[in-house]
Design a protein around this motif. Structure first.
Motif, PDB file in Angstrom:
ATOM      1  N   GLU A  27       0.830  -1.205   0.000  1.00  0.00           N
ATOM      2  CA  GLU A  27       0.000   0.000   0.000  1.00  0.00           C
ATOM      3  C   GLU A  27       0.870   1.264   0.000  1.00  0.00           C
ATOM      4  OE1 GLU A  27      -3.576   1.983   2.669  1.00  0.00           O
ATOM      5  OE2 GLU A  27      -3.127  -0.146   2.920  1.00  0.00           O
ATOM      6  N   VAL A  28       1.959   1.241   0.751  1.00  0.00           N
ATOM      7  CA  VAL A  28       2.893   2.376   0.751  1.00  0.00           C
ATOM      8  C   VAL A  28       3.480   2.559  -0.643  1.00  0.00           C
ATOM      9  CG1 VAL A  28       5.077   3.260   1.656  1.00  0.00           C
ATOM     10  CG2 VAL A  28       3.433   2.220   3.204  1.00  0.00           C
ATOM     11  N   LEU A  29       3.854   1.459  -1.297  1.00  0.00           N
ATOM     12  CA  LEU A  29       4.415   1.550  -2.645  1.00  0.00           C
ATOM     13  C   LEU A  29       3.407   2.152  -3.632  1.00  0.00           C
ATOM     14  CD1 LEU A  29       6.333  -1.845  -2.856  1.00  0.00           C
ATOM     15  CD2 LEU A  29       7.326   0.449  -2.681  1.00  0.00           C
ATOM     16  N   GLN A  30       2.153   1.746  -3.522  1.00  0.00           N
ATOM     17  CA  GLN A  30       1.113   2.302  -4.398  1.00  0.00           C
ATOM     18  C   GLN A  30       0.928   3.795  -4.135  1.00  0.00           C
ATOM     19  OE1 GLN A  30      -2.313  -0.123  -3.557  1.00  0.00           O
ATOM     20  NE2 GLN A  30      -1.608  -1.815  -4.830  1.00  0.00           N
ATOM     21  N   ASN A  31       0.879   4.172  -2.868  1.00  0.00           N
ATOM     22  CA  ASN A  31       0.711   5.578  -2.519  1.00  0.00           C
ATOM     23  C   ASN A  31       1.936   6.404  -2.912  1.00  0.00           C
ATOM     24  OD1 ASN A  31      -1.805   4.931  -1.487  1.00  0.00           O
ATOM     25  ND2 ASN A  31      -1.081   4.779   0.617  1.00  0.00           N
ATOM     26  N   ALA A  32       3.106   5.805  -2.803  1.00  0.00           N
ATOM     27  CA  ALA A  32       4.334   6.496  -3.201  1.00  0.00           C
ATOM     28  C   ALA A  32       4.352   6.748  -4.704  1.00  0.00           C
ATOM     29  CB  ALA A  32       5.558   5.680  -2.782  1.00  0.00           C
ATOM     30  N   ALA A  33       3.837   5.812  -5.466  1.00  0.00           N
ATOM     31  CA  ALA A  33       3.781   5.993  -6.927  1.00  0.00           C
ATOM     32  C   ALA A  33       2.874   7.168  -7.283  1.00  0.00           C
ATOM     33  CB  ALA A  33       3.300   4.711  -7.598  1.00  0.00           C
ATOM     34  N   VAL A  34       1.779   7.313  -6.563  1.00  0.00           N
ATOM     35  CA  VAL A  34       0.879   8.449  -6.794  1.00  0.00           C
ATOM     36  C   VAL A  34       1.599   9.747  -6.425  1.00  0.00           C
ATOM     37  CG1 VAL A  34      -1.266   9.546  -6.041  1.00  0.00           C
ATOM     38  CG2 VAL A  34      -1.209   7.083  -6.475  1.00  0.00           C
ATOM     39  N   HIS A  35       2.272   9.768  -5.290  1.00  0.00           N
ATOM     40  CA  HIS A  35       2.998  10.970  -4.862  1.00  0.00           C
ATOM     41  C   HIS A  35       4.132  11.299  -5.831  1.00  0.00           C
ATOM     42  CE1 HIS A  35       4.843  14.034  -2.454  1.00  0.00           C
ATOM     43  NE2 HIS A  35       5.978  13.354  -2.439  1.00  0.00           N
ATOM     44  N   ALA A  36       4.802  10.291  -6.337  1.00  0.00           N
ATOM     45  CA  ALA A  36       5.928  10.512  -7.257  1.00  0.00           C
ATOM     46  C   ALA A  36       5.503  11.299  -8.491  1.00  0.00           C
ATOM     47  CB  ALA A  36       6.539   9.176  -7.665  1.00  0.00           C
ATOM     48  N   GLN A  37       4.255  11.158  -8.885  1.00  0.00           N
ATOM     49  CA  GLN A  37       3.754  11.910 -10.043  1.00  0.00           C
ATOM     50  C   GLN A  37       3.825  13.410  -9.794  1.00  0.00           C
ATOM     51  OE1 GLN A  37      -0.108  10.312 -10.988  1.00  0.00           O
ATOM     52  NE2 GLN A  37       0.739   8.348 -11.626  1.00  0.00           N
ATOM     53  N   GLN A  38       3.709  13.837  -8.536  1.00  0.00           N
ATOM     54  CA  GLN A  38       3.824  15.257  -8.202  1.00  0.00           C
ATOM     55  C   GLN A  38       5.240  15.772  -8.441  1.00  0.00           C
ATOM     56  OE1 GLN A  38       2.384  15.772  -4.203  1.00  0.00           O
ATOM     57  NE2 GLN A  38       0.358  14.986  -4.709  1.00  0.00           N
ATOM     58  N   GLY A  40       6.954  14.647 -11.007  1.00  0.00           N
ATOM     59  CA  GLY A  40       7.194  14.415 -12.424  1.00  0.00           C
ATOM     60  C   GLY A  40       7.730  13.035 -12.738  1.00  0.00           C
ATOM     61  N   ILE A  41       7.699  12.129 -11.772  1.00  0.00           N
ATOM     62  CA  ILE A  41       8.189  10.766 -11.974  1.00  0.00           C
ATOM     63  C   ILE A  41       7.023   9.924 -12.479  1.00  0.00           C
ATOM     64  CG2 ILE A  41       9.165   8.713 -10.870  1.00  0.00           C
ATOM     65  CD1 ILE A  41      10.424  10.692  -8.811  1.00  0.00           C
ATOM     66  N   ARG A  42       7.152   9.394 -13.661  1.00  0.00           N
ATOM     67  CA  ARG A  42       6.078   8.606 -14.255  1.00  0.00           C
ATOM     68  C   ARG A  42       6.351   7.106 -14.202  1.00  0.00           C
ATOM     69  NH1 ARG A  42       3.219  12.390 -13.382  1.00  0.00           N
ATOM     70  NH2 ARG A  42       3.018  14.133 -14.771  1.00  0.00           N
ATOM     71  N   GLN A  43       7.629   6.733 -14.088  1.00  0.00           N
ATOM     72  CA  GLN A  43       7.986   5.318 -14.060  1.00  0.00           C
ATOM     73  C   GLN A  43       9.073   5.101 -13.014  1.00  0.00           C
ATOM     74  OE1 GLN A  43       8.972   3.695 -17.864  1.00  0.00           O
ATOM     75  NE2 GLN A  43       9.831   1.846 -17.010  1.00  0.00           N
ATOM     76  N   MET A  44       8.876   4.095 -12.188  1.00  0.00           N
ATOM     77  CA  MET A  44       9.849   3.783 -11.145  1.00  0.00           C
ATOM     78  C   MET A  44      10.983   2.955 -11.745  1.00  0.00           C
ATOM     79  SD  MET A  44       8.887   4.906  -8.138  1.00  0.00           S
ATOM     80  CE  MET A  44       8.597   4.077  -6.603  1.00  0.00           C
ATOM     81  N   THR A  45      12.201   3.459 -11.630  1.00  0.00           N
ATOM     82  CA  THR A  45      13.364   2.695 -12.057  1.00  0.00           C
ATOM     83  C   THR A  45      13.712   1.685 -10.962  1.00  0.00           C
ATOM     84  OG1 THR A  45      14.936   4.207 -11.015  1.00  0.00           O
ATOM     85  CG2 THR A  45      14.268   4.700 -13.307  1.00  0.00           C
ATOM     86  N   PRO A  46      14.453   0.644 -11.295  1.00  0.00           N
ATOM     87  CA  PRO A  46      14.865  -0.318 -10.258  1.00  0.00           C
ATOM     88  C   PRO A  46      15.644   0.353  -9.120  1.00  0.00           C
ATOM     89  CG  PRO A  46      15.254  -1.229 -12.425  1.00  0.00           C
ATOM     90  CD  PRO A  46      14.853   0.209 -12.628  1.00  0.00           C
ATOM     91  N   GLU A  47      16.473   1.339  -9.448  1.00  0.00           N
ATOM     92  CA  GLU A  47      17.255   2.030  -8.429  1.00  0.00           C
ATOM     93  C   GLU A  47      16.351   2.829  -7.490  1.00  0.00           C
ATOM     94  OE1 GLU A  47      17.828   2.387 -11.785  1.00  0.00           O
ATOM     95  OE2 GLU A  47      19.560   1.051 -11.920  1.00  0.00           O
ATOM     96  N   LEU A  48      15.374   3.520  -8.063  1.00  0.00           N
ATOM     97  CA  LEU A  48      14.441   4.295  -7.247  1.00  0.00           C
ATOM     98  C   LEU A  48      13.595   3.364  -6.385  1.00  0.00           C
ATOM     99  CD1 LEU A  48      13.200   6.944  -6.380  1.00  0.00           C
ATOM    100  CD2 LEU A  48      11.746   6.869  -8.418  1.00  0.00           C
ATOM    101  N   MET A  49      13.142   2.277  -6.950  1.00  0.00           N
ATOM    102  CA  MET A  49      12.347   1.308  -6.197  1.00  0.00           C
ATOM    103  C   MET A  49      13.147   0.765  -5.015  1.00  0.00           C
ATOM    104  SD  MET A  49       9.464  -0.194  -5.783  1.00  0.00           S
ATOM    105  CE  MET A  49       8.531  -0.154  -7.293  1.00  0.00           C
ATOM    106  N   GLN A  50      14.429   0.511  -5.214  1.00  0.00           N
ATOM    107  CA  GLN A  50      15.281   0.015  -4.140  1.00  0.00           C
ATOM    108  C   GLN A  50      15.395   1.052  -3.020  1.00  0.00           C
ATOM    109  OE1 GLN A  50      19.256  -1.013  -5.315  1.00  0.00           O
ATOM    110  NE2 GLN A  50      19.821  -1.734  -3.292  1.00  0.00           N
TER     111      GLN A  50
END
Length: 59
Positions: A27-38, A40-50
């Protein structure tokens, strides 16, 4: 116990004080993906995900 992720811990240079919350890591990962859009991040790279996963902790 809920989990949190502080945006400033993932990218200290952003100056963002937003705290992502969720009941599970997924759930945190899903919410973080929504926040990342603010940022300008549209796709999580493996490094960012780590970095994100390393900074999720219990509230």
């Amino acid at each position: 116990m809920s989990k949190i992720l502080e945006c400033s811990k993932v990218d200290p240079s952003s100056g963002c004080q937003y705290v992502v919350r969720g009941n599970t890591e997924e759930e945190v990962l899903q919410n973080a993906a929504v926040h990342a859009q603010q940022h300008g991040i549209r796709q999580m790279t493996p490094e960012l995900m780590q970095r994100v996963k390393q900074n999720i902790h219990d509230e």
